[in-house]
Design a protein around this motif. Structure first.
Motif, PDB file in Angstrom:
ATOM      1  N   TYR A 179      -6.802 -10.427   9.485  1.00 52.49           N
ATOM      2  CA  TYR A 179      -5.437 -11.197  10.044  1.00 52.49           C
ATOM      3  C   TYR A 179      -5.859 -12.549   9.927  1.00 52.49           C
ATOM      4  N   GLY A 182      -5.907 -14.534   7.049  1.00 53.70           N
ATOM      5  CA  GLY A 182      -4.641 -14.953   6.516  1.00 53.70           C
ATOM      6  C   GLY A 182      -4.043 -14.044   5.526  1.00 53.70           C
ATOM      7  N   LEU A 183      -4.484 -12.869   5.778  1.00 52.08           N
ATOM      8  CA  LEU A 183      -3.919 -11.323   4.971  1.00 52.08           C
ATOM      9  C   LEU A 183      -2.592 -11.729   5.345  1.00 52.08           C
ATOM     10  N   ARG A 184      -1.950 -11.650   3.813  1.00 49.16           N
ATOM     11  CA  ARG A 184      -0.447 -11.933   3.793  1.00 49.16           C
ATOM     12  C   ARG A 184       0.272 -10.745   4.622  1.00 49.16           C
ATOM     13  N   TRP A 185       1.410 -11.410   4.897  1.00 48.81           N
ATOM     14  CA  TRP A 185       2.190 -10.430   6.160  1.00 48.81           C
ATOM     15  C   TRP A 185       2.561  -9.265   5.102  1.00 48.81           C
ATOM     16  N   ILE A 188      -0.157  -6.856   5.461  1.00 52.25           N
ATOM     17  CA  ILE A 188      -0.103  -6.586   6.655  1.00 52.25           C
ATOM     18  C   ILE A 188       0.852  -5.090   7.011  1.00 52.25           C
TER      19      ILE A 188
END
Lengths: 371, 617
Positions: A179, A182-185, A188
């Motif tokens: 997270y 910068g794991l993309r939303w 997520i």
């Protein structure tokens, strides 16, 4: 008078010299002190319990300070070795570990008994932060897949012990690194959906007592004498504490043994019963301050490794707080997660303080570029 | 574009993690607020609910059963009391080796296998800190033996508990009654609040009749207990109110005399004071040991008592319905005088039997050769049956029924004891209602000598005699004279309850009958002269010999007593009052299958009256 006052800048220099973050240490000491008072009450005024907890705290603080001396770069360099070592121990535990309370978690190293899963609580976020550090952020799909493997393997081994709670915490600690990376939303969101889809699979993998806990969480009245007893008595303890509490050592739910596990996983209920909502708010503020300080350290981190690791450690600390309190007040199912820095026993005290040590290390080894 | 993205951009990455940390921080605050919201709900909104449940958890109410009231006789002699008994109890938690301890104890004190089994069963079932009885009812020697060795037995203690004791035992078992374990029927009938904590309830006799006075009110204690149920401290205490002490009308001395006098005979003795209805003695034989029920009777003993042909549990004094025989003749004579069918001087010729017109059947007199010419006085003194056959026939059954009802026959008297039976005073209406048959004159003849359909209880006979003794006034028989509130010295006496008096057209008739009854005791012709001999007071009495079965009336030869099986022999009855000029006691005696009333029952009645009237040597 003013001559005798300790030299402020000298004290700060001394702290920096020993890589101690004064604010973090102060907050930790306050929570630990509160914890000892609660423990004395929760253990039925047992000074033996308090002194054994003191030993554990001392060990934890020593580990914390020791880790604080280590340069974060060294952590990054050694993380893969630590991780590999941890994996081997986990396999060994499954092969020849001691059984306590129906689960294989302990490894007897001759001198000390040790839960290798606690080691992984540090090793997993470290190795993952190091892995991400070497790659561009936000991570690409391949990076995410490789990083996820680093998480899933130890988590799966720990689930076999079985220790659902710790496996979950380790997966979460890795998840927080992703997270922060910068794991993309949409990933997520996808993970949440996948997690929901995997629930039936998880259910099929669960042991009887784990399923029981979930069912009981969904409907505590289902079995008020058995599995629901914990949560029912816990809510009675907290609710009866009211705004001001029944007073230290006067919580009848805890003192008269109505509250099970009162010194360990359910110690928050004892605290809430005896000091009431006001005391609870004080504790929450202290916890929030620790988490906030951790996130601040993360933001101030000098490279991705530091930022991701500090962020993960802080959020995991909060996650402990949330899951434990959420469980005790009946918001979440009963999973064996201790209240950070307060619950009696276990190696969690040491591993959490070790995490704090890493935070201090990150914050106190900054090269002061802008001065 | 793709190439740019793959390059490391420290500044962008730093911005990214900063952004993520801020979002995370907001998430942390949001989740904390969720926790706070839930805690607000638990600790503020629903606080009262949980506070109550917390108190329910820790506070237990323990009921303290009241001490049962004591029962005394009219002179203050104890008839029922609560005595401490000692039992050996073990707290398993405080004993290292329970079985070893029991074995060691068994060397000092006898511990039957049954007790051991019960003990081990409870040890398995109950928490370890609870004290569990091993042996009950220790003798003083056993208590002493244990006390000497008690240092060897940690966790073993002797506890005292109150148990109901009846000092007179079987002598007054039917009158005083007994307490026994609550049955399901008892539980359904009683007030659950008063009986929380009560183990035993009055089953028969005074114990049952005056249960509500004797019981008292329970107290309570609120204690704080932990999750295992162990008592930690008392929070509140409210003591129980003991039951009221009762003073009975019974006189233990007369009761004992009656039992002794009845001896080996099955039967009953009832003695009342004619001036107030006080029951002075109430005996039913054979009797039983009331303590059997107090301790909890086992099935074998109970079945044995029930199967006993002597029926020891049957209270003959209240429930035995016997033909009164000739004891009814004095009131029958009064009925004739009141109805105006005879005068005291009227005579009948007794030739040993009586025949109805147009009927071959001979109604025999007990004296085969007959009494000759008898007037009313002779007929009572000698108990001439023929005179009373004619008299009953002249009066008529319905008038007999109405007049004798005034003396309490054929109806429950309302004594304050449970289970009283009404007996039977027959009439035309009765026969039509119960059998749908018409009344035959021959049946009136039988009633005239207290036989046939007519039955009475010993209590009714005593009451009837008492009413004759005091010239038609009378009081409902009672066994409770006074009560004493717990903790008080004052005794509250109950007023006797008068019954509707019997008025005669000429009050002198009472004197005629009294003289005749005295003649029974004190003249040569009387049927009970031997029972009246040497008395320091004057007695008025009447014997009765009641036929048990229909031994054929036509059988000319009166059967010799000893040739008849016991259960077919006549009942011996006797009623009497004394002193005849100022009566203070009226007695009814029945000795089952004992033969002649005058010879067997008369001396029993005399002994009972002596106990009341003769100065104790």
């Amino acid at each position: 008078m003013s001559q005798n006052r300790p030299d402020q800048s000298g004290f700060q220099r001394w702290l920096l010299n020993w890589h101690i973050d004064a604010m973090l240490l102060g907050l930790i000491i306050m929570v630990l002190a509160l914890g000892l008072f609660v423990l004395y009450s929760a253990s039925g005024e047992s000074s033996a319990a308090v002194s054994s907890q003191l030993k554990r705290i001392t060990l934890g603080l020593v580990v914390m300070l020791a880790l604080a001396q280590v340069n974060p770069d060294t952590f990054r360099a050694f993380a893969p070795w630590l991780y590999a070592f941890g994996l081997i121990l986990l396999v060994l535990v499954l092969l020849l570990g001691d059984t306590a309370k129906g689960a294989q978690r302990w490894l007897d190293l001759g001198v000390i008994r040790f839960q290798p899963s606690e080691l992984m609580k540090l090793a997993v976020p470290m190795v993952l932060a190091g892995f991400m550090h070497a790659r561009t952020l936000p991570p690409k799909l391949r990076t995410i897949a490789a990083g996820s493997t680093l998480i899933v393997v130890p988590a799966a081994l720990i689930m076999q012990q079985p220790d659902l709670g710790t496996a979950l915490m380790i997966a979460i600690s890795g998840g927080f690194v992703l997270y922060m990376a910068g794991l993309r939303w949409r990933f997520i969101g996808g993970l949440v959906l996948a997690g929901a889809a995997a629930l039936p699979l998880l259910w099929s993998q669960m042991h009887g007592y784990q399923r029981e806990r979930v069912l009981t969480f969904l409907n505590p009245a289902r079995d008020p004498g058995g599995a629901g007893y914990h949560i029912t008595q816990s809510k009675v303890a907290i609710g009866s504490g009211g705004l001001f509490g029944k007073g230290w050592l006067n919580g009848t739910q805890a003192q008269l043994d109505f509250l099970p596990e009162s010194a360990t996983d359910f110690i928050f209920a004892v605290y809430a019963e005896e000091v009431g909502l006001l005391g609870v708010l004080l504790l929450l503020v202290l916890y929030l301050a620790i988490v906030g300080r951790g996130l601040f350290i993360s933001v101030k981190g000098q490279d991705s490794f530091q930022r991701l690791l500090a962020g993960s450690l802080s959020l995991v600390f909060f996650f402990y707080v949330f899951v434990n309190i959420g469980m005790v007040i009946g918001l979440l199912p009963v999973v064996g997660v201790p209240l950070p820095l307060i619950s009696w026993g276990g190696t969690s005290m040491v591993s959490l303080l070790a995490g704090m040590g890493v935070l201090m290390s990150i914050h106190t080894h900054r090269r002061l570029l802008s001065s | 574009m793709a190439e740019i993205k793959s390059l490391k951009n420290p500044l962008a990455e730093r911005q990214l993690t900063l952004f993520r940390a801020v979002i995370a921080g907001l998430g942390v605050v949001a989740l904390t607020l969720v926790l706070v919201g839930r805690l607000l709900q638990l600790q503020v909104v629903d606080h009262d609910v949980y506070a109550t449940r917390s108190d329910d958890n820790r506070m237990r109410v323990r009921i303290i059963a009241p001490a049962r009231g004591l029962v005394y006789d009219r002179n203050g002699i104890v008839l029922a009391e609560n005595l401490p008994t000692y039992q050996l109890e073990i707290v398993p938690e405080q004993v290292e080796d329970v079985e070893g301890t029991v074995t060691a104890l068994a060397e000092l004190i006898d511990i039957p296998d049954r007790d051991r089994e019960r003990f081990y069963r409870r040890v398995d079932q109950e928490p370890g800190f609870r004290s569990i009885p091993l042996r009950t009812r220790l003798t003083p020697q056993e208590v002493a033996t244990f006390e000497v060795n008690r240092q060897d037995f940690e966790g073993v203690e002797i506890h005292a508990a109150l148990t109901r004791r009846y000092p007179l035992g079987r002598l007054a078992a039917h009158a005083v009654g007994y307490v026994g374990s609550l049955s399901e029927t008892d539980v359904a009938a009683l007030d659950p609040r008063r009986y929380r904590g009560t183990q035993r309830i009055g089953k028969v006799g005074v114990e049952a009749a005056h249960e509500s006075l004797l019981h008292g009110d329970p107290g309570s204690k609120i204690i704080e207990a932990n999750a295992q149920g162990r008592t930690l401290r008392d929070l509140q205490y409210q003591g129980p109110t003991a039951g009221e002490n009762l003073f009975l009308t019974l006189d233990a001395k007369i009761q004992e005399a009656a039992v002794t006098a009845l001896g080996q005979h099955d039967g009953a003795v009832v003695a009342v004071d004619p001036n107030n209805g006080d029951i002075l003695a109430l005996v039913s034989q054979p009797s039983f040991d009331p303590h059997l029920f107090v301790d909890g009777i086992d099935y074998v003993t109970y079945a044995g008592l029930n199967a006993d042909p002597g029926r020891p549990l049957f209270n003959r004094a209240l429930q035995g319905q016997y033909p009164p025989g000739s004891t009814v003749k004095p009131v029958m004579a009064l009925a004739g005088l009141q109805a105006g069918v005879v005068t005291p001087r009227h005579r009948e010729m007794c030739i040993g039997f009586f025949m109805l017109p147009d009927n071959e059947r001979r109604y025999r007199d007990w004296k085969r050769r007959g009494h000759g010419l008898v007037d009313m006085h002779d007929a009572i003194a000698q108990s001439c049956d023929v005179y009373f056959y004619q008299l009953a026939l002249d009066i008529g059954i319905d008038t007999i029924h109405d007049f004798l009802s005034g003396f309490g026959l054929g109806q429950a008297l309302g004594v304050d004891l449970p289970g009283e039976k009404p007996g039977l005073l027959p009439s035309r209406d009765w026969k039509r209602a119960t059998r749908n048959e018409t009344w035959y004159p021959g049946e009136t003849l039988n009633v005239g000598i207290g036989q046939g359909f007519m039955t009475t209880t010993p209590l009714q006979l005593a009451h009837m005699t008492a009413m004759v003794a005091v010239r038609g006034r009378g009081y409902r028989p009672r066994i409770l004279a006074a009560k004493q509130l717990p903790g008080s010295e004052d005794v509250i006496e109950f007023e006797p309850t008068p019954v509707a008096p019997v008025h005669l057209n000429d009050p002198h008739y009472w004197d005629r009958i009294a003289e005749s009854m005295e003649a029974v005791m004190h003249t040569a012709q009387g049927t009970a002269t031997r029972s009246g001999a040497d008395a320091s007071y004057r007695i008025a009495g009447k014997s009765g010999t009641a036929q048990v079965t229909g031994l054929s009336q036509e059988d000319d030869e009166a059967p010799d007593l000893l040739d008849v099986p016991r259960e077919l022999r006549d009942h011996a009855l006797f009623v009497a009052y004394a002193p005849s000029d100022a009566p203070t006691i009226a007695v009814a005696v029945i000795a089952e299958h004992a033969g002649s009333g005058g010879r067997i029952a008369g001396p029993i009645a005399r002994a009972v009256m002596d106990a009341r009237l003769e100065p104790t040597p």
